[in-house]
Design an enzyme around this catalytic site. Structure first.
Site, PDB file in Angstrom:
ATOM      1  N   ASP A 192       0.118   5.170   0.938  1.00  0.00           N
ATOM      2  CA  ASP A 192      -0.250   6.148   1.805  1.00  0.00           C
ATOM      3  C   ASP A 192      -0.466   5.385   3.179  1.00  0.00           C
ATOM      4  O   ASP A 192      -1.181   4.440   3.521  1.00  0.00           O
ATOM      5  CB  ASP A 192      -1.759   6.829   1.608  1.00  0.00           C
ATOM      6  CG  ASP A 192      -1.881   7.634   0.124  1.00  0.00           C
ATOM      7  OD1 ASP A 192      -0.867   8.230   0.078  1.00  0.00           O
ATOM      8  OD2 ASP A 192      -2.903   7.228  -0.515  1.00  0.00           O
ATOM      9  N   ASP A 248       0.725  -1.022   0.148  1.00  0.00           N
ATOM     10  CA  ASP A 248      -0.098   0.067  -0.062  1.00  0.00           C
ATOM     11  C   ASP A 248       0.882   1.104   0.076  1.00  0.00           C
ATOM     12  O   ASP A 248       2.043   1.136   0.236  1.00  0.00           O
ATOM     13  CB  ASP A 248      -0.952   0.027   1.334  1.00  0.00           C
ATOM     14  CG  ASP A 248      -1.605   1.331   1.391  1.00  0.00           C
ATOM     15  OD1 ASP A 248      -2.352   1.635   0.398  1.00  0.00           O
ATOM     16  OD2 ASP A 248      -1.696   1.994   2.554  1.00  0.00           O
TER      17      ASP A 248
HETATM   18  C1  BG6 Z   1      -5.724   5.735  -0.058  1.00  0.00           C
HETATM   19  C2  BG6 Z   1      -5.872   6.580   1.177  1.00  0.00           C
HETATM   20  O1  BG6 Z   1      -4.371   5.354  -0.162  1.00  0.00           O
HETATM   21  O2  BG6 Z   1      -6.273   6.501  -1.233  1.00  0.00           O
HETATM   22  C3  BG6 Z   1      -7.347   7.018   1.305  1.00  0.00           C
HETATM   23  O3  BG6 Z   1      -5.488   5.871   2.331  1.00  0.00           O
HETATM   24  C4  BG6 Z   1      -7.817   7.950   0.052  1.00  0.00           C
HETATM   25  O4  BG6 Z   1      -7.397   8.037   2.842  1.00  0.00           O
HETATM   26  C5  BG6 Z   1      -7.455   6.979  -1.081  1.00  0.00           C
HETATM   27  O5  BG6 Z   1      -9.095   8.189   0.452  1.00  0.00           O
HETATM   28  C6  BG6 Z   1      -7.747   7.739  -2.178  1.00  0.00           C
HETATM   29  O6  BG6 Z   1      -6.957   8.875  -2.587  1.00  0.00           O
HETATM   30  P1  BG6 Z   1      -6.933   9.852  -3.734  1.00  0.00           P
HETATM   31  O7  BG6 Z   1      -5.615  10.198  -3.623  1.00  0.00           O
HETATM   32  O8  BG6 Z   1      -7.262   9.028  -5.045  1.00  0.00           O
HETATM   33  O9  BG6 Z   1      -8.089  10.823  -3.452  1.00  0.00           O
HETATM   34 MG    MG Z   2      -2.892   2.994   3.343  1.00  0.00          MG
END
Ligand code: BG6
Ligand code: MG
Length: 212
Positions: free
Chosen positions: A11, A9
């Site tokens: 984030d 993963d």
């Molecule tokens: C995930 C995060 O990696 O990505 C979430 O943990 C987030 O919190 C999701 O909502 C979507 O991210 P993005 O960058 O497409 O808005």
């Molecule tokens: Mg994550």
């Protein structure tokens, strides 16, 4: 190596964008007069952008059309992307980079499995563009975690069977996705407490012991 591929993963695992997600959602929530705090932010881990907004809207007093929801989510993303510009290769911890290099040297393929549509931009900011063998992200999936799609695709992008892959996650939804995809999983950070993982990591470097 116990695993032929490791799917990370992004984030909350490779880097810490959580604070930027929080700040950007907080700006939108404040504008709408919605209470939002770090505990609610934790529920957004691994969840898609629109599903995250639905969680925030649980505390919204009014009603909102689908069109408005899309507009506010886009506004959040603009704020978020501006904040991401603060990131530099200095935000990639040496521990994470050294561990990734060691796993690769030991023979593992390395992939990203992220719900984010900003994954490639974040990897670029960190100086990791072109580093991973495959990237499966919010742009190539129909169903977000806890659905296994993002990890199943990552495994297929690197040409490995799910049972030969290990997923590394900081979110409960991500661990559920790995389990649904028949992959082993390692939890780090916030995900440790849900007790769903095959391995609980205290540090990112612990992965070397788990995967060898
Ligand atoms: C995930 C995060 O990696 O990505 C979430 O943990 C987030 O919190 C999701 O909502 C979507 O991210 P993005 O960058 O497409 O808005
Ligand atoms: Mg994550």
């Amino acid at each position: 190596m116990k695993y032929r591929a490791i799917i990370f993963d992004l984030d909350g695992v490779i880097c810490h964008t959580d604070k930027y997600h929080y700040q950007a959602w907080k700006a939108v929530a404040d504008k709408l007069g919605i209470y939002f705090d770090e505990a609610i932010n934790n529920r957004l881990r691994g969840v898609s952008r629109m599903e995250s907004f639905e969680i925030i809207l649980e505390r919204y007093e009014g009603t909102m059309s689908e069109e408005e929801k899309v507009r506010y989510a886009a506004e959040k993303n603009e704020i978020y992307k501006e904040l991401l510009k603060n990131m530099t290769p200095g935000d990639l911890s040496p521990e994470v980079k050294d561990t990734l290099d060691a796993l690769r040297l030991a023979g593992a393929k390395l992939a990203i499995g992220s719900s984010s549509k900003n994954a490639r931009f974040i990897l670029e900011r960190l100086g990791l563009d072109g580093y991973f063998d495959a990237i499966s992200d919010g742009n190539n999936i129909t169903n977000s975690k806890p659905d296994p799609e993002v990890f199943v695709k990552a495994a297929s992008f690197v040409g490995e069977k799910p049972e030969d892959c290990l997923v590394v996650e900081d979110a409960k939804a991500g661990l559920e996705a790995a389990i649904a995809g028949k992959m082993d999983c390692a939890a780090i950070g916030d995900a440790v407490k849900c007790g769903l993982a095959d391995y609980n990591l205290e540090t990112f470097a612990d992965l070397k012991k788990v995967a060898e």
